[in-house]
Design an enzyme around this catalytic site. Structure first.
Site, PDB file in Angstrom:
ATOM      1  N   GLU A 282       0.851  -1.262   0.297  1.00  0.00           N
ATOM      2  CA  GLU A 282      -0.090   0.009  -0.027  1.00  0.00           C
ATOM      3  C   GLU A 282       0.859   1.296  -0.067  1.00  0.00           C
ATOM      4  OE1 GLU A 282       0.391  -2.001   2.640  1.00  0.00           O
ATOM      5  OE2 GLU A 282       0.373  -1.058   4.266  1.00  0.00           O
ATOM      6  N   ASP A 324      20.647  19.941 -30.703  1.00  0.00           N
ATOM      7  CA  ASP A 324      20.838  20.623 -32.049  1.00  0.00           C
ATOM      8  C   ASP A 324      22.293  21.245 -31.626  1.00  0.00           C
ATOM      9  OD1 ASP A 324      20.522  22.927 -30.119  1.00  0.00           O
ATOM     10  OD2 ASP A 324      19.286  23.965 -31.355  1.00  0.00           O
ATOM     11  N   ASP A 586      16.211  24.715 -28.426  1.00  0.00           N
ATOM     12  CA  ASP A 586      15.984  25.964 -27.756  1.00  0.00           C
ATOM     13  C   ASP A 586      15.051  26.698 -28.570  1.00  0.00           C
ATOM     14  OD1 ASP A 586      17.836  26.633 -29.675  1.00  0.00           O
ATOM     15  OD2 ASP A 586      19.034  27.553 -28.504  1.00  0.00           O
ATOM     16  N   ASP A 590      12.941  23.625 -33.050  1.00  0.00           N
ATOM     17  CA  ASP A 590      12.966  22.617 -32.159  1.00  0.00           C
ATOM     18  C   ASP A 590      12.033  21.732 -31.453  1.00  0.00           C
ATOM     19  OD1 ASP A 590      15.919  22.546 -32.847  1.00  0.00           O
ATOM     20  OD2 ASP A 590      16.242  23.988 -31.277  1.00  0.00           O
ATOM     21  N   ASN A 654       6.732 -13.297   3.888  1.00  0.00           N
ATOM     22  CA  ASN A 654       6.380 -13.515   5.386  1.00  0.00           C
ATOM     23  C   ASN A 654       4.826 -13.490   5.433  1.00  0.00           C
ATOM     24  OD1 ASN A 654       8.949 -13.969   6.143  1.00  0.00           O
ATOM     25  ND2 ASN A 654       9.001 -11.763   6.997  1.00  0.00           N
ATOM     26  N   ASN A 679       2.777  -4.718   9.828  1.00  0.00           N
ATOM     27  CA  ASN A 679       2.613  -4.030   8.683  1.00  0.00           C
ATOM     28  C   ASN A 679       3.193  -2.491   8.976  1.00  0.00           C
ATOM     29  OD1 ASN A 679       1.716  -3.850   5.837  1.00  0.00           O
ATOM     30  ND2 ASN A 679       0.173  -2.515   6.612  1.00  0.00           N
ATOM     31  N   ASP A 683       6.022  -0.609   7.350  1.00  0.00           N
ATOM     32  CA  ASP A 683       5.966   0.722   6.486  1.00  0.00           C
ATOM     33  C   ASP A 683       6.992   1.786   6.845  1.00  0.00           C
ATOM     34  OD1 ASP A 683       4.462  -0.517   4.640  1.00  0.00           O
ATOM     35  OD2 ASP A 683       2.444   0.503   5.684  1.00  0.00           O
TER      36      ASP A 683
HETATM   37  N1  ATP Z   1      17.853  35.565 -39.646  1.00  0.00           N
HETATM   38  C1  ATP Z   1      18.341  34.501 -40.769  1.00  0.00           C
HETATM   39  N2  ATP Z   1      18.296  34.864 -42.149  1.00  0.00           N
HETATM   40  C2  ATP Z   1      18.695  34.197 -42.997  1.00  0.00           C
HETATM   41  N3  ATP Z   1      18.791  32.832 -42.985  1.00  0.00           N
HETATM   42  C3  ATP Z   1      19.056  32.127 -41.705  1.00  0.00           C
HETATM   43  C4  ATP Z   1      18.712  33.155 -40.518  1.00  0.00           C
HETATM   44  N4  ATP Z   1      18.792  32.551 -39.449  1.00  0.00           N
HETATM   45  C5  ATP Z   1      19.263  31.132 -39.668  1.00  0.00           C
HETATM   46  N5  ATP Z   1      19.192  30.976 -41.251  1.00  0.00           N
HETATM   47  C6  ATP Z   1      19.774  29.939 -41.789  1.00  0.00           C
HETATM   48  O1  ATP Z   1      19.034  28.651 -41.746  1.00  0.00           O
HETATM   49  C7  ATP Z   1      19.625  27.594 -41.089  1.00  0.00           C
HETATM   50  C8  ATP Z   1      19.135  27.209 -40.258  1.00  0.00           C
HETATM   51  O2  ATP Z   1      18.868  27.853 -39.017  1.00  0.00           O
HETATM   52  P1  ATP Z   1      19.725  27.486 -37.631  1.00  0.00           P
HETATM   53  O3  ATP Z   1      21.167  27.237 -37.937  1.00  0.00           O
HETATM   54  O4  ATP Z   1      19.220  28.249 -36.542  1.00  0.00           O
HETATM   55  O5  ATP Z   1      19.028  26.033 -37.397  1.00  0.00           O
HETATM   56  P2  ATP Z   1      19.366  24.983 -35.889  1.00  0.00           P
HETATM   57  O6  ATP Z   1      18.639  23.793 -36.217  1.00  0.00           O
HETATM   58  O7  ATP Z   1      18.592  25.752 -35.034  1.00  0.00           O
HETATM   59  O8  ATP Z   1      20.832  24.873 -36.072  1.00  0.00           O
HETATM   60  P3  ATP Z   1      21.816  24.739 -34.737  1.00  0.00           P
HETATM   61  O9  ATP Z   1      21.728  23.311 -34.954  1.00  0.00           O
HETATM   62  O10 ATP Z   1      22.923  25.227 -35.207  1.00  0.00           O
HETATM   63  O11 ATP Z   1      20.870  25.118 -33.671  1.00  0.00           O
HETATM   64  C9  ATP Z   1      20.963  28.380 -40.675  1.00  0.00           C
HETATM   65  O12 ATP Z   1      22.097  27.700 -40.761  1.00  0.00           O
HETATM   66  C10 ATP Z   1      21.056  29.719 -41.834  1.00  0.00           C
HETATM   67  O13 ATP Z   1      21.721  29.191 -42.776  1.00  0.00           O
HETATM   68 MG    MG Z   2      19.001  26.158 -32.887  1.00  0.00          MG
END
Ligand code: ATP
Ligand code: MG
Length: 848
Positions: A282, A324, A586, A590, A654, A679, A683
């Site tokens: 429990e 990422d 972040d 993502d 037991n 018991n 516990d």
């Molecule tokens: N403000 C922007 N203007 C134009 N192109 C951009 C801009 N921001 C990002 N990019 C393009 O888009 C691509 C993908 O964006 P970003 O690198 O932020 O992706 P991510 O998956 O978050 O990458 P990371 O793994 O580095 O965090 C960049 O490599 C860049 O070439």
């Molecule tokens: Mg990123």
């Protein structure tokens, strides 16, 4: 239905009417008014969570079938004049409820405080000033400011918007962002819904509905969303059910034989009830909650904040971590270090174009824009902004129309390949020449070269455009003149190396899933000494079915140029292959993957959308923090398993012996009261388990619930315990010719002695003297033991029907107990060791 979209009259009202209807103004509500509204309409939560009061929780405990049976038993004892039993049962019920409640209450408080510390906030206008407040305090009539990456906190009307792009996938399932405007043709375009997210641009919102009255609230309420249980929780539950079924069967059997042998008596009824109580684990729910809450608190000290408690298990069983790149593996201190033309020469012209684009573009800004504008704004102050087409993660480009002296130029920047694909010309030494295949490959080779040196590139291109165009579309990004690239550097994170080593030691494989280009990621992996194999690009993934992707994901460690949806697909493919998968990110891009993962991780500084989707928030962007969190997760798992092992082998054993003995003995092997006392004391002895340490070895590999292993343990340790119990019974009856009270006292002493002391044997797979228990566990268990022996062997014992035992008998009990503990120590290695080759086969009904 309240707040159903489109039918709310406010959605058709003019802005001024809407303000009037909602009793608000352009500069927002006053603090007092907002407080009054919050009180009147309740917090802005999708489902009004049922906060149980302490009294309600206590009542719920009383309704627990086990407790109910006990109370019935108490009632019957009272009515039949057995005041002793009445008092003891009531005391036991009260104590166990108080114990449960106090522990759980404390745990809940701690977890709530943690959750609040990472809660998402909204920026609202109160008393004329912008203020960040918890989302749940947003009220009707509030004016809220939204920027890209924010979650929309409530339903409302757009007051002003700049390039506002919103993802409404939670409501519509549509993953493409939609544009919203203040003076839109349709209602839908000027309404924002709670739970959706801003992926680009900015806006002010007038809140028209909060909490359950929102459209999202209506859906959430109808689904009554509950977290699906984790594999571990389901496992524990099915084990609990198994024990419960066994208990029910056994108790019924005992009751029937007692009836048949001695006729109807209160005593045999009480005996059966007490047995049921003794057999049921429990305390398990309490131990699980408290252990998890303790784990969450300890993790928070290591900068890992848990939003969903059960994610702790998932973290402990995680064997693949996807992350990422920026911020986790790099410092996220992006700097523009050079600007080069198509021939790789430094170029002021390229810098001017990049700045013009970054300074004038609307919508989502990235760290790359910040780096471009780090030393001032526009390169050439005379340019004005026309319309634009902001960045998104699928195009990977951002275009803006720029105006000067009645002429217009389209300036587009973005991922190098994404720009080159739109170019037909190239600027060379101030002249514009057509781009032939050779020129194209030369430029592509330059991208490759810079990338492999660890530089991130952002290309920029331009063309003249008709200044009268009022809206840009993707189709306008064509026939561009390639100008050159900005060259960025984001140094690798020094601490990442060690962290990756500790993750690997913990049995966790790391996969990098980045939107960045292949050479950049490859260079980073090299400079951090990450042993990565295989690479897939977004383009390749696009062409794959989910099944094809699933067959490749496990052996691929690097994923480059992937879109947000591909990040999600990769995570799902890994899960499909049976891996407990974590995703750390972040950005807005993502969030889908974070949501799809078994363990979604984000960081304190991440966007609202990412943090909202996550189960766990890191207070420091550092992989080492995760490695520490994983160890904590595994420790909680280990401690819960200790309780399970203890419950299923010694305590259950037991009680089982007691039940079986009652079938043959002419008297009850333990009086009902004595069983209940046993018991309760047992516990108490286990209250220290959530605090216990775990051995290094237990933390070394990902841990998953394994019913086979739990049963295997029971099947090895259970019979051992029974063997000694039978020996005890035989010795008591045949050697000492024990009377009923002597037998009961002796059996009580021995069972509590072995049950409690075996904790120290079972809590570790190592020899018990090589693994020290936590002082709290030592204190609770030895304390409970002292109390037990104190009661049984002193004058107080008379109250429970105990008598004093002759010295030789006591000596025999000690000897038998010592023998049991010694053998348990020797045999436990077979109980713990269950290699996959020798995995026990158990019937399908146990394998949930
Ligand atoms: N403000 C922007 N203007 C134009 N192109 C951009 C801009 N921001 C990002 N990019 C393009 O888009 C691509 C993908 O964006 P970003 O690198 O932020 O992706 P991510 O998956 O978050 O990458 P990371 O793994 O580095 O965090 C960049 O490599 C860049 O070439
Ligand atoms: Mg990123």
């Amino acid at each position: 239905m309240a707040g159903t979209a489109g039918h709310d009259p406010i959605f058709k009202a003019s802005i001024d009417e809407a303000f009037k209807l909602l009793g608000s103004r352009r500069d927002g509500l006053s603090g007092d008014e907002a407080a009054a509204r919050l009180k009147r309409n309740g917090p802005n939560l999708p489902v009004t969570s049922i906060r149980r009061t302490l009294a309600a929780k206590a009542l719920r405990r009383l309704a627990d079938p086990l407790v109910a049976i006990l109370l019935i038993a108490a009632f019957i004892s009272g009515v039949t004049g057995d005041w002793q039993s009445f008092v003891v049962i009531v005391v036991i019920v009260l104590m166990s409820i108080v114990l449960d409640l106090v522990q759980e209450q404390k745990a809940e408080k701690a977890v709530d405080a943690l959750k609040r510390s990472v809660a998402v906030t909204a920026t609202v206008r109160r008393d004329g000033a912008w203020l960040a407040i918890p989302v749940q305090d947003v009220v009707k009539g509030d004016v809220v400011h939204l920027a890209s990456g924010d979650l929309v906190p409530a339903d409302g009307l757009v007051l002003v918007a700049q390039q506002l792009l919103v993802n409404e996938a939670v409501l519509t399932g549509e993953t493409y962002a939609v544009e919203k405007r203040e003076a839109a043709a349709s209602d839908h375009d000027r309404v924002l819904y709670s739970g959706t997210s801003v992926v680009g641009g900015e806006a002010d919102l007038l809140v028209s509905a909060t909490g359950p009255a929102t459209r999202f609230g209506a859906i959430a309420a109808s689904l009554q969303e509950r977290e699906p249980p984790t594999a571990f929780e389901t496992g524990l539950h099915s084990l609990g059910m198994l024990i419960l079924r066994l208990t029910g069967f056994l108790v019924l059997f005992v009751l029937l034989t007692q009836l048949w042998r001695h006729g109807l008596s209160v005593e045999s009824f009480l005996f059966a009830v007490a047995l049921a109580v003794g057999l049921t684990p429990e305390l398990l729910p309490m131990v699980v909650t408290v252990t998890l809450a303790r784990g969450a608190e300890r993790m928070s000290k290591k900068k890992v904040v848990v939003k969903r408690l059960s994610a702790i298990h998932d973290l402990g069983s995680m064997d693949i971590l996807c992350t990422d790149k920026t911020g986790t593996l790099t410092e996220a201190r992006i700097a523009l270090v050079d600007r080069i033309d198509a021939d790789g020469q430094s170029s002021q012209r390229v810098e001017e174009l990049l700045r013009r684009n970054s300074a004038l573009i609307g919508g989502m800004r990235s760290a790359l824009d910040d780096a471009i504008l780090a030393n001032g704004g526009l390169g050439d102050e005379n340019w004005a902004k026309g319309c634009d087409l902001p960045f998104d993660f699928d195009r990977r480009r951002a275009s803006v129309m720029t105006l000067r002296d009645g002429k217009a130029e389209l300036v587009t920047k973005g991922a190098p390949e994404a720009i080159l694909a739109c170019c037909t010309h190239v600027e060379r030494n101030g002249a514009i020449v057509p781009l032939d295949e050779a020129g194209r490959s030369r430029i592509a080779a330059m991208f490759e070269q810079k990338g492999s040196e660890g530089f991130r590139l952002l290309a920029v291109a331009y063309r003249p455009i008709d200044p009268t165009i009022s809206r840009l579309a993707e189709a306008d990004e064509h026939d561009l003149v390639f100008a050159g690239c900005g060259v960025f550097l984001d140094p690798p994170k020094a601490s990442a190396k060690d962290a990756i080593v500790s993750l690997r030691k913990a049995g966790i494989a790391l996969k990098i899933i980045s939107g960045d280009a292949a050479p950049v990621v490859a260079h980073l992996v090299q400079s951090l000494d990450i042993p990565a194999k295989g690479m897939l690009t977004g383009e390749e993934i696009e062409a794959m079915t989910d099944a094809a992707l699933a067959s490749r994901v496990v052996d691929t460690d690097l994923f480059v140029r992937v879109s947000p949806d591909q990040k999600r697909r990769i995570v799902l493919a890994l899960r499909r292959r049976g891996h407990t998968t974590g995703f750390l990110g972040d950005g807005i891009n993502d969030a889908p993957a974070i949501h799809a993962a078994d363990v979604g991780l984000s960081v304190e500084g991440g966007t609202d959308v990412a943090r909202e989707a996550a189960d766990i928030i890191l207070l420091a962007t550092d992989l080492q923090v995760i490695a520490d969190g994983v160890a904590e997760g595994r420790r909680t798992f280990a401690n819960i398993m200790k309780y399970v092992r203890m419950g299923t082998s010694s305590n259950f054993g037991n009680m089982l012996s007691t039940a079986l003995a009652s079938l043959v003995l002419p008297f009850l092997p333990l009086a009902p009261l004595q069983i209940l006392l046993n018991n309760l004391l047992y516990d108490l002895s286990e209250i220290g388990i959530p605090f216990d340490r775990a051995d290094e070895e237990e933390l070394a590999t990902p841990k998953k619930w394994d019913m086979g292993q739990a049963l295997h343990f029971t099947l090895v340790m259970g019979p051992l315990s029974s063997l000694f119990d039978l020996t005890t019974f035989a010795v008591l009856i045949f050697v000492f010719k024990a009377s009923a009270p002597v037998f009961q006292t002796a059996w009580f002493v021995e069972s509590i002695l072995t049950q409690i002391l075996v904790i120290f044997v079972i809590r570790t797979a190592k020899p018990f003297w090589k693994s020290r228990a936590h002082p709290i566990l030592t204190a609770t268990s030895l304390g409970a033991l002292a109390v037990s022996l104190g009661i049984a062997l002193s004058g107080i014992g008379a109250f429970f029907g105990f008598v004093s035992l002759p010295l030789p008998l006591l000596g025999a009990i000690v000897l038998i107990s010592a023998g049991y503990l010694t053998l348990a120590e020797i045999i436990k290695r077979f109980a713990f060791a269950v290699s996959s080759g020798r995995r026990l086969h158990h019937p399908a009904f146990l394998r949930h």
